[in-house]
Design a protein around this motif. Structure first.
Motif: not given
Length: 193
Positions: A51-80
């Motif tokens: 289970q992978v999760w990323i605690a996103l925050t704005r400058k100042g510490g306010k949390v950015i929930p997923l509903k406020e962010c168009n986010c995409q996650l990509a996984v690469y094998a290193e090196p790439h």
């Protein structure tokens, strides 16, 4: 003798804290920061669901929930190479973990042990809450359990797991740390005589 044992204990705790401090991977851009967490225990294993999760925050510490962010996650094998497509593009779900509510997360099964790069990119879902960002997290995946992966036939996704900043392989870094600790003990003993 007390000084020697004190120095040894101090050196041990210094090395141990360096490894513990690197457990949660933190990255920042101009106005967004992210802390990567991987369950179980920030120690993913090949062939096992993590289970992978990323605690996103704005400058100042306010949390950015997923509903406020168009986010995409990509996984690469290193090196790439920069033009290489991602190995995985897991979908993100809103997760509530610890004190964070609705943050981006996913379940990932890393195919093989080795070094990977997780890249989270995002932009505001609406409005001007934060600037578009791209956060890159380096992750080392260990060999999985015998029931999930046959260790004899498993090849690492990269030939040696290297510290990308220094170029040292992990066994060399450990050996150098042990050598340095031994040198300190030797010097202290020589000064006592």
């Amino acid at each position: 003798m007390k000084k020697v044992s004190y120095l040894l204990a101090s050196g041990f705790w210094l090395l141990a804290s360096a490894f513990v401090a690197s457990a949660h991977n933190v990255k920042t851009t101009a106005d967004v920061g992210g802390t990567l967490h991987i369950q179980p225990n920030d120690n993913p294993r090949a062939g096992e669901r993590s289970q992978v999760w990323i605690a996103l925050t704005r400058k100042g510490g306010k949390v950015i929930p997923l509903k406020e962010c168009n986010c995409q996650l990509a996984v690469y094998a290193e090196p790439h190479s920069p033009k290489e497509p991602p190995l995985l593009e897991p979908s993100l779900q809103a997760m509530s973990v610890e004190r964070y509510q609705g943050i981006p997360g996913s379940e990932i099964t890393f195919p093989k042990p080795g070094a990977y790069l997780l890249q989270l990119s995002g932009k505001p879902a609406s409005g001007e809450g934060f600037q578009p960002f791209k956060l890159k997290f380096e992750v080392t995946v260990a060999v999985g359990s015998a029931s999930d992966i046959t260790t004899q036939n498993t090849q690492n996704v990269n030939d040696t797991v290297e510290d990308r900043k220094s170029g040292f392989s992990l066994p060399i870094a450990i050996a150098l740390s042990a050598l340095a600790a031994g040198g300190i003990v030797f010097i202290v003993q020589q000064r006592r005589r």
